[in-house]
Design an enzyme around this catalytic site. Sequence first.
Site, mmCIF file in Angstrom:
data_model
loop_
_atom_site.group_PDB
_atom_site.id
_atom_site.type_symbol
_atom_site.label_atom_id
_atom_site.label_comp_id
_atom_site.label_asym_id
_atom_site.label_seq_id
_atom_site.Cartn_x
_atom_site.Cartn_y
_atom_site.Cartn_z
ATOM 1 N N ASN A 113 121.914 10.531 28.971
ATOM 2 C CA ASN A 113 123.344 10.772 29.021
ATOM 3 C C ASN A 113 123.934 11.341 27.746
ATOM 4 O O ASN A 113 124.948 12.014 27.774
ATOM 5 C CB ASN A 113 124.039 9.434 29.328
ATOM 6 C CG ASN A 113 125.315 9.629 30.109
ATOM 7 O OD1 ASN A 113 125.556 10.707 30.628
ATOM 8 N ND2 ASN A 113 126.136 8.605 30.175
ATOM 9 N N LYS A 165 92.343 34.778 34.716
ATOM 10 C CA LYS A 165 93.366 35.821 34.821
ATOM 11 C C LYS A 165 92.832 36.937 35.722
ATOM 12 O O LYS A 165 91.627 37.078 35.820
ATOM 13 C CB LYS A 165 93.689 36.402 33.435
ATOM 14 C CG LYS A 165 93.997 35.368 32.356
ATOM 15 C CD LYS A 165 95.420 34.896 32.432
ATOM 16 C CE LYS A 165 95.706 33.876 31.314
ATOM 17 N NZ LYS A 165 96.976 33.187 31.481
ATOM 18 N N LYS A 167 96.505 35.753 36.619
ATOM 19 C CA LYS A 167 96.768 34.412 37.144
ATOM 20 C C LYS A 167 97.265 34.431 38.578
ATOM 21 O O LYS A 167 97.083 33.451 39.302
ATOM 22 C CB LYS A 167 97.723 33.661 36.236
ATOM 23 C CG LYS A 167 99.017 34.348 35.883
ATOM 24 C CD LYS A 167 99.717 33.502 34.833
ATOM 25 C CE LYS A 167 101.004 34.143 34.334
ATOM 26 N NZ LYS A 167 101.602 33.284 33.312
ATOM 27 N N GLU A 194 98.972 27.514 35.249
ATOM 28 C CA GLU A 194 99.949 26.491 35.637
ATOM 29 C C GLU A 194 100.770 26.896 36.862
ATOM 30 O O GLU A 194 101.225 26.043 37.611
ATOM 31 C CB GLU A 194 100.884 26.151 34.470
ATOM 32 C CG GLU A 194 101.744 27.292 33.950
ATOM 33 C CD GLU A 194 101.015 28.167 32.925
ATOM 34 O OE1 GLU A 194 101.700 28.966 32.274
ATOM 35 O OE2 GLU A 194 99.770 28.054 32.791
ATOM 36 N N HIS A 284 99.108 20.293 31.864
ATOM 37 C CA HIS A 284 99.733 21.477 31.281
ATOM 38 C C HIS A 284 101.205 21.181 31.020
ATOM 39 O O HIS A 284 101.829 20.452 31.776
ATOM 40 C CB HIS A 284 99.590 22.675 32.223
ATOM 41 C CG HIS A 284 99.969 23.965 31.554
ATOM 42 N ND1 HIS A 284 101.275 24.361 31.407
ATOM 43 C CD2 HIS A 284 99.222 24.926 30.970
ATOM 44 C CE1 HIS A 284 101.302 25.521 30.761
ATOM 45 N NE2 HIS A 284 100.081 25.881 30.477
ATOM 46 N N ARG A 285 101.745 21.763 29.932
ATOM 47 C CA ARG A 285 103.108 21.406 29.527
ATOM 48 C C ARG A 285 104.123 22.492 29.883
ATOM 49 O O ARG A 285 105.080 22.711 29.144
ATOM 50 C CB ARG A 285 103.134 21.112 28.031
ATOM 51 C CG ARG A 285 102.668 22.279 27.163
ATOM 52 C CD ARG A 285 102.752 21.946 25.679
ATOM 53 N NE ARG A 285 102.403 23.116 24.859
ATOM 54 C CZ ARG A 285 102.648 23.214 23.563
ATOM 55 N NH1 ARG A 285 103.233 22.231 22.922
ATOM 56 N NH2 ARG A 285 102.315 24.297 22.887
ATOM 57 N N HIS A 317 97.900 20.396 26.581
ATOM 58 C CA HIS A 317 98.093 21.577 25.737
ATOM 59 C C HIS A 317 98.950 21.211 24.527
ATOM 60 O O HIS A 317 99.949 20.531 24.663
ATOM 61 C CB HIS A 317 98.757 22.681 26.551
ATOM 62 C CG HIS A 317 97.841 23.241 27.593
ATOM 63 N ND1 HIS A 317 97.351 24.524 27.544
ATOM 64 C CD2 HIS A 317 97.282 22.670 28.674
ATOM 65 C CE1 HIS A 317 96.532 24.708 28.585
ATOM 66 N NE2 HIS A 317 96.487 23.596 29.281
ATOM 67 N N SER A 369 95.351 26.530 23.194
ATOM 68 C CA SER A 369 95.303 27.589 24.188
ATOM 69 C C SER A 369 96.422 28.574 23.910
ATOM 70 O O SER A 369 97.503 28.187 23.497
ATOM 71 C CB SER A 369 95.473 26.966 25.581
ATOM 72 O OG SER A 369 95.718 27.955 26.539
#
EC number: 4.1.1.39
Length: 450
Positions: A113, A165, A167, A194, A284-285, A317, A369
């Site tokens: 908040n 890739k 991807k 991702e 993965h972020r 990552h 990465s």
Amino acid sequence: VGFKAGVKDYKLTYYTPEYETKDTDILAAFRVTPQPGVPPEEAGAAVAAESSTGTWTTVWTDGLTSLDRYKGRCYHIEPVAGEENQYIAYVAYPLDLFEEGSVTNMFTSIVGNVFGFKALRALRLEDLRIPVAYVKTFQGPPHGIQVERDKLNKYGRPLLGCTIKPKLGLSAKNYGRAVYECLRGGLDFTKDDENVNSQPFMRWRDRFLFCAEAIYKSQAETGEIKGHYLNATAGTCEEMMKRAIFARELGVPIVMHDYLTGGFTANTSLAHYCRDNGLLLHIHRAMHAVIDRQKNHGIHFRVLAKALRMSGGDHIHAGTVVGKLEGERDITLGFVDLLRDDFIEKDRSRGIYFTQDWVSLPGVLPVASGGIHVWHMPALTEIFGDDSVLQFGGGTLGHPWGNAPGAVANRVALEACVQARNEGRDLAREGNEIIREACKWSPELAAACE
């Protein structure tokens, strides 16, 4: 006594510089930028109030509870060196404010908040100290670093990965072929991007099947255990679990989740499933920069990394350090240690505001990465050490001879760096030379270095 209505300054109740923090408190360090004319004590107290028991006015029901037991307290404020009108406000929260084992509730309380608050121009959560009593309510990573090494039978070196890739756009069959070539060449893991979930050109079940085939074929040929991070992220938790269950039925070692877009609740459920069923979990972020990129507003990634260790993941990552600014190196290594170690001392030079004791919570492997190449291998080996995953996407698939030779080049470079380090050579100084020597007996590496 009579109830006295009205608005009063937060700092009268919530700014308590004499407070001694308890071992069970959750401690937070906020970077506060008050609006002009707002004193820092009031701004810090406002954050403590609004993220715990306070509201903008005194309410009648305050008399029905013990504020002293439940309120957050701003117990220390210090100006930020070199910044005008920025302060670090330290806030202590009593443990009873939080539901056990819920990262979701912890964030809803602490950052839910206060960030839109009028008295603040900007607010950033820099660090959290999670007390041992709260850590113990979390399962944490499904397996952790040691168990992962035992499952994979890989010791004494970083692990190698590669994101497939392009991807988006490959068919499942061609995607599986790319996976096979990379694993066959010498990588330990390949990775779904991702944003590969289940799109019209490649449905998830087809991809899982062809990737499993690639894993088993490359395992049979190399005699090494291989894995592919099958992305189980989906639009609903039920669908996500369905994908994880299918991965387990195929017998593959690891699945993947986008923990910020998927959400902490989904992530924690998946982590519990992974531990119960022997799956490793790669995290993965995606979306992290939306939250952590601004220096004065948002949440620092080290907090998101701590939250992931509590929610659960075996890899995450964590940036690359290489080629970035020197200052960022120490900060990145700070949260890399927060992910891996059992106990981390407070060290402001590395951005660590609190001493953190993880007790027996397993560690997470940091994943380097993004934009890295074989020339970076000595630096990466030196910076991250053995307990890490180094991921080369374009650095593998961009090899002039194709995927498998690209994988060979990376593996040769890694083994050369590890051997050189074990022989006592200085990777930081002699890195280029070590790679050049290895090029002499590996045509694949030589081609990658041109």
